[in-house]
Design an enzyme around this catalytic site. Sequence first.
Site, short mmCIF file in Angstrom:
data_model
loop_
_atom_site.label_atom_id
_atom_site.label_comp_id
_atom_site.label_asym_id
_atom_site.label_seq_id
_atom_site.Cartn_x
_atom_site.Cartn_y
_atom_site.Cartn_z
N GLN A 214 75.46 -20.96 -30.86
CA GLN A 214 74.06 -21.49 -31.22
C GLN A 214 74.24 -22.05 -32.63
O GLN A 214 73.24 -22.73 -32.85
CB GLN A 214 73.50 -20.16 -31.36
CG GLN A 214 72.85 -19.53 -30.16
CD GLN A 214 72.08 -18.47 -30.21
OE1 GLN A 214 72.47 -17.22 -30.27
NE2 GLN A 214 70.67 -18.73 -30.28
N GLY B 27 70.58 -11.25 -32.54
CA GLY B 27 71.75 -11.52 -32.13
C GLY B 27 71.92 -12.92 -32.20
O GLY B 27 70.86 -13.85 -32.46
N HIS C 202 72.21 -10.75 -23.24
CA HIS C 202 71.61 -12.09 -23.72
C HIS C 202 72.59 -12.88 -24.43
O HIS C 202 72.86 -14.20 -24.40
CB HIS C 202 70.43 -11.91 -24.63
CG HIS C 202 69.73 -13.27 -25.04
ND1 HIS C 202 68.37 -13.59 -24.78
CD2 HIS C 202 70.14 -14.05 -26.28
CE1 HIS C 202 67.97 -14.69 -25.35
NE2 HIS C 202 69.32 -15.08 -26.08
N HIS D 93 74.94 -16.17 -23.53
CA HIS D 93 75.02 -17.57 -24.48
C HIS D 93 76.40 -18.19 -24.27
O HIS D 93 76.74 -19.23 -24.24
CB HIS D 93 74.70 -17.05 -25.72
CG HIS D 93 73.29 -17.38 -26.34
ND1 HIS D 93 72.52 -18.72 -26.01
CD2 HIS D 93 72.18 -16.57 -26.81
CE1 HIS D 93 71.59 -18.62 -26.57
NE2 HIS D 93 71.16 -17.36 -26.93
N LEU E 297 66.69 -17.42 -30.36
CA LEU E 297 66.44 -18.59 -31.77
C LEU E 297 66.61 -19.82 -31.30
O LEU E 297 66.29 -20.57 -32.05
CB LEU E 297 67.61 -18.02 -32.66
CG LEU E 297 67.34 -16.53 -33.29
CD1 LEU E 297 68.46 -16.28 -34.25
CD2 LEU E 297 66.02 -16.54 -34.26
NI NI Z 1 69.51 -16.50 -27.53
#
Ligand code: NI
Length: 175
Positions: A51, A46, A135, A139, A94
């Site tokens: 990010q 994902g 999740h 974010h 990540l």
């Molecule tokens: Ni994550």
Amino acid sequence: MSSLDIRKYPDKILKEKTVPVDNIDAETQRLIDDMIETMHFARGIGLAANQIGISKRLCLIDIMAIEEKGSLIVLINPLILEKEGFIEAQEGCLSIPGYMTTIKRSEKVYVKGLNREGKDFEIEGTGLLARAMQHEIDHLDGILFIDRMSPIKREFFKRRYKKFLKTATGEPKKS
Ligand code: NI
């Protein structure tokens, strides 16, 4: 397409709530393509736009973690409609390489959003898919999985994170 740098904890952008996408234009399509490449290159299941430093309400999920399987889900402006049950499982991110811990999440979720063509759709997920959607939507709300740990565990994590990075396998330490 290009693989982009993934922002790492404690980068401030990861703590900010993202802005809804109001126009699924060519720029958005390019962003989605870059995110797909970035996620697959990093072997993630994902990835949220913030990010890679773009504070937009857009995320991807591919629980196969590989291309060519038709398992990719693009979620634009996603919302969780309903949650059922609870389950604990190991989770990583990540943006926090080398660290995994057990997180309690809903066992089943119903999510609505737009696909990359701008069409409304709803998706129901259990197991890893349910976990990944929660999740990634976290974010987009500026929430990391470490924010879901107990306060004691989180304090321990924060104090020891540099050490975790040094001893993490699979990802070289970045300064
Ligand atoms: Ni994550």
